[in-house]
Design a protein around this motif. Structure first.
Motif, PDB file in Angstrom:
ATOM      1  N   THR A 239      42.106  39.440  26.360  1.00  0.00           N
ATOM      2  CA  THR A 239      41.877  37.839  26.030  1.00  0.00           C
ATOM      3  C   THR A 239      41.468  38.450  24.428  1.00  0.00           C
ATOM      4  N   LEU A 240      40.240  38.229  24.157  1.00  0.00           N
ATOM      5  CA  LEU A 240      39.423  37.771  23.465  1.00  0.00           C
ATOM      6  C   LEU A 240      38.941  39.009  22.213  1.00  0.00           C
ATOM      7  N   THR A 241      39.748  40.931  22.617  1.00  0.00           N
ATOM      8  CA  THR A 241      39.931  41.656  21.234  1.00  0.00           C
ATOM      9  C   THR A 241      41.412  41.121  20.729  1.00  0.00           C
ATOM     10  N   ALA A 242      41.721  40.783  21.426  1.00  0.00           N
ATOM     11  CA  ALA A 242      43.319  40.238  20.341  1.00  0.00           C
ATOM     12  C   ALA A 242      43.051  39.466  19.864  1.00  0.00           C
ATOM     13  N   ILE A 243      42.099  38.911  18.922  1.00  0.00           N
ATOM     14  CA  ILE A 243      41.548  37.606  17.982  1.00  0.00           C
ATOM     15  C   ILE A 243      41.215  37.852  17.133  1.00  0.00           C
ATOM     16  N   PRO A 244      41.926  37.562  16.082  1.00  0.00           N
ATOM     17  CA  PRO A 244      41.717  38.586  14.376  1.00  0.00           C
ATOM     18  C   PRO A 244      39.959  38.169  14.445  1.00  0.00           C
ATOM     19  N   GLY A 245      39.614  39.050  13.926  1.00  0.00           N
ATOM     20  CA  GLY A 245      37.879  38.701  13.359  1.00  0.00           C
ATOM     21  C   GLY A 245      36.781  38.915  14.871  1.00  0.00           C
ATOM     22  N   VAL A 246      37.721  39.578  15.339  1.00  0.00           N
ATOM     23  CA  VAL A 246      36.555  39.726  16.348  1.00  0.00           C
ATOM     24  C   VAL A 246      36.777  41.493  16.242  1.00  0.00           C
ATOM     25  N   GLU A 247      35.134  42.669  15.694  1.00  0.00           N
ATOM     26  CA  GLU A 247      34.942  43.404  16.018  1.00  0.00           C
ATOM     27  C   GLU A 247      33.921  43.635  17.400  1.00  0.00           C
ATOM     28  N   ASP A 248      34.139  45.289  17.369  1.00  0.00           N
ATOM     29  CA  ASP A 248      33.013  45.797  18.359  1.00  0.00           C
ATOM     30  C   ASP A 248      32.620  44.685  19.641  1.00  0.00           C
ATOM     31  N   PHE A 249      33.276  45.035  20.327  1.00  0.00           N
ATOM     32  CA  PHE A 249      33.352  44.147  21.969  1.00  0.00           C
ATOM     33  C   PHE A 249      33.113  44.648  22.465  1.00  0.00           C
ATOM     34  N   THR A 250      32.138  44.890  22.593  1.00  0.00           N
ATOM     35  CA  THR A 250      31.646  45.705  24.609  1.00  0.00           C
ATOM     36  C   THR A 250      31.648  44.839  25.191  1.00  0.00           C
ATOM     37  N   ILE A 251      31.218  44.820  26.851  1.00  0.00           N
ATOM     38  CA  ILE A 251      30.926  44.321  27.754  1.00  0.00           C
ATOM     39  C   ILE A 251      29.692  44.995  28.087  1.00  0.00           C
TER      40      ILE A 251
END
Length: 99
Positions: free
Chosen positions: A30-42
């Motif tokens: 969900t969150l990585t599909a939102i425009p502007g989100v970069e370098d998402f990590t868990i």
């Protein structure tokens, strides 16, 4: 200057449970599909000094990108439908680098 948005949290679900796995997978998708989100990590917490188990981290190019993320329907929907009922405790941190 970019903004690193982080949230450290503990779920209501047991560690290693199917519910925990499903929450993390849904958050990622969900969150990585939102425009502007970069370098998402868990990341999983490994220190016994904290009672919080997980961290989401992401980077935004600027305040406008961060604001757009916060107000995006997918983010709002995730918070309402998954975050609020499934997260037991959390701390949120937003950082900008020194110039």
């Amino acid at each position: 200057m970019g903004i690193q948005h982080t949230v450290v949290f503990r779920l209501r679900h047991g560690q290693g449970s199917g519910e925990e796995t499903a929450f993390l997978a849904t958050a990622h998708d969900t969150l990585t599909a939102i425009p502007g989100v970069e370098d998402f990590t868990i990341s999983r917490q490994v220190s016994p000094k904290s009672d919080l188990d997980w961290q989401f981290s992401m980077v935004f190019a600027d305040q406008a990108a961060y604001d757009a993320y916060n107000n995006h329907p997918s983010h709002v929907g995730f918070v309402e439908s998954r975050w609020v009922p499934e997260v037991a405790s959390f701390q949120e941190y937003d950082f900008v680098g020194l110039e």
